[in-house]
Design an enzyme around this catalytic site. Structure first.
Site, PDB file in Angstrom:
ATOM      1  N   GLY A 252       0.965  -1.140  -0.027  1.00 29.74           N
ATOM      2  CA  GLY A 252      -0.101   0.084   0.105  1.00 29.74           C
ATOM      3  C   GLY A 252       0.865   1.110   0.019  1.00 29.74           C
ATOM      4  O   GLY A 252       1.874   1.229  -0.489  1.00 29.74           O
ATOM      5  N   CYS A 255       3.061   5.447  -2.571  1.00 30.50           N
ATOM      6  CA  CYS A 255       3.995   5.459  -3.829  1.00 30.50           C
ATOM      7  C   CYS A 255       3.748   4.109  -4.752  1.00 30.50           C
ATOM      8  O   CYS A 255       3.453   4.324  -5.894  1.00 30.50           O
ATOM      9  CB  CYS A 255       5.337   5.231  -3.293  1.00 30.50           C
TER      10      CYS A 255
HETATM   11  C1  UGA Z   1       8.449   3.069  -1.558  1.00 32.90           C
HETATM   12  C2  UGA Z   1      10.036   2.662  -1.932  1.00 32.90           C
HETATM   13  O1  UGA Z   1      10.308   1.565  -1.302  1.00 32.90           O
HETATM   14  C3  UGA Z   1      10.827   3.721  -2.145  1.00 32.90           C
HETATM   15  O2  UGA Z   1      12.257   3.470  -2.430  1.00 32.90           O
HETATM   16  C4  UGA Z   1      10.272   5.299  -2.776  1.00 32.90           C
HETATM   17  O3  UGA Z   1      11.194   6.079  -2.797  1.00 32.90           O
HETATM   18  C5  UGA Z   1       8.964   5.402  -2.202  1.00 32.90           C
HETATM   19  O4  UGA Z   1       8.124   4.154  -2.352  1.00 32.90           O
HETATM   20  C6  UGA Z   1       8.508   6.584  -3.099  1.00 32.90           C
HETATM   21  O5  UGA Z   1       8.303   6.305  -4.312  1.00 32.90           O
HETATM   22  O6  UGA Z   1       8.436   7.636  -2.414  1.00 32.90           O
HETATM   23  P1  UGA Z   1       7.482   3.382   0.703  1.00 32.90           P
HETATM   24  O7  UGA Z   1       6.007   3.414   0.097  1.00 32.90           O
HETATM   25  O8  UGA Z   1       7.654   4.426   1.835  1.00 32.90           O
HETATM   26  O9  UGA Z   1       8.655   3.392  -0.372  1.00 32.90           O
HETATM   27  O10 UGA Z   1       7.418   1.818   1.466  1.00 32.90           O
HETATM   28  P2  UGA Z   1       7.942   0.539   1.282  1.00 32.90           P
HETATM   29  O11 UGA Z   1       8.850   0.322   2.439  1.00 32.90           O
HETATM   30  O12 UGA Z   1       8.503   0.357  -0.148  1.00 32.90           O
HETATM   31  O13 UGA Z   1       6.583  -0.539   1.474  1.00 32.90           O
HETATM   32  C7  UGA Z   1       5.727  -0.059   0.429  1.00 32.90           C
HETATM   33  C8  UGA Z   1       4.537  -1.340   0.804  1.00 32.90           C
HETATM   34  O14 UGA Z   1       5.014  -2.587   0.452  1.00 32.90           O
HETATM   35  C9  UGA Z   1       4.189  -1.342   2.178  1.00 32.90           C
HETATM   36  O15 UGA Z   1       2.785  -1.573   2.313  1.00 32.90           O
HETATM   37  C10 UGA Z   1       4.892  -2.744   2.769  1.00 32.90           C
HETATM   38  O16 UGA Z   1       4.124  -3.443   3.867  1.00 32.90           O
HETATM   39  C11 UGA Z   1       4.787  -3.693   1.391  1.00 32.90           C
HETATM   40  N1  UGA Z   1       5.887  -4.606   1.263  1.00 32.90           N
HETATM   41  C12 UGA Z   1       7.232  -4.133   1.269  1.00 32.90           C
HETATM   42  C13 UGA Z   1       5.497  -5.963   1.324  1.00 32.90           C
HETATM   43  O17 UGA Z   1       4.371  -6.329   1.263  1.00 32.90           O
HETATM   44  N2  UGA Z   1       6.471  -6.823   1.134  1.00 32.90           N
HETATM   45  C14 UGA Z   1       7.996  -6.495   1.210  1.00 32.90           C
HETATM   46  O18 UGA Z   1       8.669  -7.480   1.100  1.00 32.90           O
HETATM   47  C15 UGA Z   1       8.278  -5.076   1.288  1.00 32.90           C
END
Ligand code: UGA
Length: 444
Positions: A252, A255
């Protein structure tokens, strides 16, 4: 740094505030501007309007290097490099809404003295369009790769810094490179269109990894394999890598959903059908809903049942609930006739706006009191610390659906809970399964 002109930051949302405070912490003078007067007033009082670890300390420590203003004039007078950090929310069509970027560009003098440094995520081609309208403006694409919750750390220790500039903007690209170089991390100098594409492709690839592992998890459930073992075994291959292979209730945030959809639309606008991304999006949507089936497997109909959602933000260490899986889950549970309770350590305010029909609790214990099931949606560390043995007595029914494979399954089972994760071998003994199946058969 003394003698240099201050760095301008336009838009002090999450990206802008992290950028401004980190530049200040590196010793630069920063002038940060936003049209939201209330936000500027609170920042001037050193109050932080967002939840992001480390920001308060940076703001405090670098107060004398940070100026906050609502006046674009003040920024243009002092700064040459203008880091554009305004948001680009999705439109109904899935394309990015660039109206805030356009509003910024319309205020810039086309005088050759300034460079617009684009940090906002924009479709490939935006830089070219801006330069067509303002040919004297130097334009650099410098996308950000920060993650919410670890943004300060990510900013100060980048894997890479991408700087895309075309002819005429090299002076600005050189200055940006000099600013970032002390942080380490590879500097990728490229053209504007490629820099814009790197950002979208990186987010789309990470989202693809997540949807891929979620599909593997779903197959694991069918064949009795354990997705955490599978991900570990896959991730040790250096070509694959271990990160972003955590199966769960889908991605979610502000981004991934937006950028995956924007890249899909961008491709579509050129006549190209990006089939893979269509599947990535669909898998993610369905993944959030699979929890319902897991609950029904144990509880039968959910009508009249009380379900407690633990964690409402889209991930831990943020109060951001944009595109959070909790929103879809709550709606689906209501649709099935359940009463939905929710608890999040920090997202109470957005939750009260976005989830008006969810009963918000002040603690996990309160949410779980008498509940028929706990669904862990966001892996806040405090949920692992709960006294689950004591909670077993206080819940109406001992069922935990762990949407992030975060809790200690064995501990919960030992405490008498039925435990369901995502893509985990069920862990049920043959006797327990036979007993459950005969109970289910008896109740039909
Ligand atoms: C994401 C990217 O990781 C950043 O590099 C980017 O700068 C950012 O978007 C953006 O475009 O501004 P973010 O949205 O803060 O960062 O969050 P993430 O940590 O990437 O997680 C995104 C979603 O993926 C979360 O809902 C998380 O729970 C989920 N996720 C993440 C998973 O379900 N499994 C995983 O292995 C990793």
């Amino acid at each position: 740094m003394s003698g240099e002109r201050p760095i301008g930051v336009i838009g002090v949302g999450w990206v802008g505030l992290v950028t401004a405070t980190c530049f200040a912490d590196m010793g630069h003078e920063v002038i940060a501007m936003d049209i939201d007067a209330a936000k500027i007033r609170s920042l001037s009082r050193r109050e932080v309007p967002i939840h992001e670890p480390g920001i308060e300390k940076l703001l405090e420590r670098n107060a004398d290097r940070l100026t906050f203003t609502t006046e674009m004039e003040a920024v243009l007078e002092s700064a040459r490099l203008l880091f554009c950090c305004v948001d680009t929310p999705p439109t109904y069509s899935g394309d990015a809404d660039l109206s805030r970027v356009q509003a910024v560009v319309s205020q810039l003098a086309d005088d050759g003295d300034h460079a617009l440094v684009m940090k906002s995520t924009v479709p490939s081609g935006t830089g070219r369009a801006i330069r067509r309208d303002a040919p004297g403006l130097s334009y650099v694409s410098c996308p950000e790769f920060l993650k919410e919750g670890t943004a300060v750390e990510d900013f100060l220790h980048p894997d890479r810094v991408v700087i895309g500039a075309d002819a005429g903007a090299e002076w600005a690209a050189d200055q940006i490179e000099a600013i970032y170089r002390p942080l380490g991390g590879e500097i990728v100098r490229t053209d504007v269109a490629s820099a814009e594409m790197i950002k979208l492709a990186a987010n789309a690839f990470l989202a693809t990894k997540i949807s891929f592992i979620n599909e593997i998890a779903n197959v694991c459930e069918e064949v009795g394999a354990d997705v955490t073992e599978v991900a570990r075994g896959m991730g040790l291959d250096k070509r694959i890598g271990p990160s972003f292979l955590r199966a769960g209730v889908g991605y979610g945030g502000s981004c991934f959903p937006k950028d995956v959809s924007a890249l899909k639309q961008l491709a579509g606008n050129t006549g190209y059908h990006f089939q893979l991304l269509t599947a990535v999006i669909e898998v993610n949507e369905l993944q959030k809903r699979r929890v319902i089936g897991k609950l029904e497997k144990h509880l039968g109909s959910l009508a009249g049942k009380t379900i407690a959602l633990l964690g409402l933000a889209f991930k831990p260490d943020t109060d951001d609930m944009r595109e959070a899986s909790s929103l879809v889950l709550a709606a689906r549970l209501h649709g099935e006739g359940a009463t939905v309770r929710g608890y999040d350590p920090v997202a109470e305010r957005p939750a009260s706006e976005l989830l008006p029909s969810v009963e918000l609790s002040g603690s996990a214990e309160e949410a779980l009191e008498g509940a028929d099931a706990a669904v862990l949606v966001t892996e806040w560390p405090e949920f692992a610390e709960l006294d689950w043995e004591a909670l077993r007595e206080r819940m109406g029914n001992a069922l935990v659906v762990d949407g992030r494979n975060f809790l200690d399954a064995q501990r919960l089972r030992d405490a008498g809970f039925a435990y369901e994760g995502i893509g985990l071998a069920n862990g049920e003994s043959d006797e327990a399964r036979e007993a459950r199946e005969s109970a289910e058969a008896g109740s039909r």
